[in-house]
Design an enzyme around this catalytic site. Structure first.
Site: not given
Length: 566
Positions: A221, A352, A467
């Site tokens: 990220s 995600e 995610h």
């Protein structure tokens, strides 16, 4: 606070097991540049025992007048420094990780690293193997929260792969990314901290049995954004050999490197503190005098006002006495072939933004978009597009994804495409067109876990992988071990973890995720169209061409981004 015990051992880079020359027995020890450190033996699973040194200061703590300064070398200590437990996390307002994080404390004195070494590699009389490759990992968290602690970044899976694993803390939010475009607060302190850590790793690698000439830098990220930015920075040249980017690139749309935005958010922050001077040096002086609690309250106000995060890496102007980290827009640097010599392993997940669904619900995102259509636009485009086309672009986004019937499911899809999928595919396209570029390998992680960490933590359900989920199969999520009802991972989950860590080990060893001699996972450079490895089932290779929907999505966002040039 440091914990010291006097020792008679004075040799450099030597470790022994169960030494009894101190008042408390020391499991494992070694001497680094700053002094002797005492760690602990831990079990990683199987037959792997590893030495763990946690909370090791890699620089002087940025306190007082050093609050916004580039990190200085750590002060040496006498005797042993106890490195049995992790130190405090850096000051933050966490709106993402929640129960995944289990910090012991929070403090500005957070500049510490955690080094995990297979026991047979640690220097000393029992060393069997030296010069192991080193995996340095940059934690995520929107440049605002997170840590390198083993609650989320447990090293157990990776240290079984004959590598040294290093996680660490770096300055976040206002401390890491506030920019006043001045020599005292130039911005990008978080990136400067990572560079300091990498230099420290090179200097001390042999003290842990590592190879200073074989360092892989990975991140997830915002951590992946930072890693990719450092592949484009002259200041980081020669500090690492390859990079792994998980759900983030330097051209990701969930942040902006615009100096205009940095100026806006900086003014917003200072105003919330009642600092109204236009003199950056005076503002710096006042900021170093304020108590931490007051700064963090202002940081929270700004962060909540902007959304999930607020302070980002920024393109810098040349300033006296300051080493520039980012000297141009990342997209421009990539187009000019900067960073092309470093091999890349790049990935995104199939769902995600499901991870952020509770955040979007709390923000009432759909209502915000109805009130202000520009909220639909990625933040980087807001600060790049000419004002006259911003609203038109936002309306086109609404039409494409909402089709006059906005729902959270549709926004989740738009978010995933905008922030993660498009940037990864676009990076692949750019690498394919760059002459003599090193190999880049692309994956989509779509494995639907038996024990889904994000679903458990967030209390939601979805199909695919969200995610952070690919991260949980490379690093063990130790914060779950004591949860009520927790059971060990199912066989299939364990198999996918073995498979994912095998890709990491291979990439570190041969610059490819598969080293078997046959190309079941070719690089994007070897294809005329974008392909990726779809990691959906353990030990099953699915090398696929991007779908027509993904091609259409790429064309749509390319057209939006091309308007920034008009």
């Amino acid at each position: 606070m440091a914990r010291y015990v006097i020792s008679v051992i004075t040799v450099l880079c030597v470790a022994f097991g169960h030494v009894s020359t101190r008042s408390t027995e020391c499991d494992v020890q070694t001497r680094i540049e700053s002094g002797l450190i005492c760690g602990s033996r831990r079990w990683a699973g199987g037959s792997t025992v590893y030495a763990s040194f946690r909370g090791v200061p890699y620089a002087k703590q940025p306190l007082g007048e050093l609050r916004f300064k580039e990190l200085q070398s750590a002060d040496p200590w006498d005797g042993y420094l106890d490195t049995i437990v992790e130190g405090p996390i850096c000051p933050q307002h966490d709106v993402l990780y929640g129960r995944l994080m289990q910090p012991r404390n929070m403090s500005e004195a957070c500049i510490q690293a955690n080094i995990h070494v297979p026991i047979h590699a640690l220097p000393g009389p029992y060393q069997q193997k030296a010069n192991l490759p080193i995996f340095v990992f940059v934690h995520g968290g929107g440049h605002a929260y997170g840590s390198g602690d083993s609650d989320l970044h447990g090293p157990e899976y990776l240290v079984q792969r004959e590598m040294i694993v290093i996680t660490f803390n770096y300055r976040l939010n206002v401390f890491g990314y506030l920019s006043l475009n001045s020599s005292s607060i130039p911005g990008n302190n978080g990136l400067r901290d990572i560079i300091t850590l990498l230099r420290w790793v090179k200097a001390n690698a042999k003290c842990f049995g590592g190879n200073p000439a074989d360092i892989t830098l990975g991140g997830q990220s915002a951590g992946a954004v930072n890693v990719h930015l450092l592949t484009l920075s002259k200041a980081a040249e020669g500090l690492f050999n390859r990079a792994i980017l998980m759900s983030g690139t330097a051209i990701s749309s969930f942040y902006t490197s615009s100096p205009i935005f940095a100026q806006f958010v900086g003014k917003l922050f200072l105003t919330s503190l009642g600092i109204n001077t236009t003199d950056a040096e005076e503002a710096h002086h006042q900021l170093t005098q304020l108590p931490l609690e007051q700064i963090m309250q202002a940081n929270k106000l700004v962060q909540d006002q902007i959304g999930i995060t607020a302070f980002f890496p920024v393109v810098e102007t040349t300033l006296p006495g300051v080493t520039t980290i980012i000297d141009d827009d990342p997209a421009v640097l990539l187009a000019n072939g900067v960073g092309k010599d470093l091999p890349l392993l790049v990935g995104f997940t199939s769902a995600e933004c499901e991870t952020f669904r509770p955040n979007f619900d709390n923000l009432d995102m759909l209502a915000r978009i109805q009130e202000n259509p520009l909220m639909m636009l990625p933040i980087d485009l807001i600060y790049k597009l000419p004002p006259k086309v911003s609203l038109d672009s936002a309306q086109k986004l609404e039409k494409r994804y909402f089709n006059k019937a906005p729902t959270m499911d549709k926004y989740i899809n738009a978010c995933s495409d905008m922030f993660y999928v498009y940037p990864a595919l676009q990076l692949a396209k750019m690498r394919m067109s760059t002459v003599d570029a090193a190999a880049m390998f692309l994956y989509q992680f779509s494995y639907d876990a038996v024990f889904n960490v994000i679903e458990k933590v967030k209390g939601i359900q979805f199909d695919g992988a969200a995610h952070i989920e690919d991260l949980t199969f490379i690093f063990r999520t130790n914060s779950l071990q004591n949860w009520p009802g927790f059971s060990p991972p199912a066989n299939e989950d364990l198999t996918i973890s073995v498979w994912m860590t095998n890709f990491v080990q291979n990439f570190m060893n041969c610059n490819e995720p598969t080293c078997e001699g046959y190309h079941v996972w070719p690089s994007v450079n070897q294809r005329s169209s974008i392909h990726y490895q779809n990691i959906q089932h353990p030990q099953f290779y699915r090398y696929e061409k991007i779908t027509q929907d993904q091609l259409d999505m790429m064309q749509f966002f390319e057209e939006l981004h091309n308007k920034t040039q008009t």
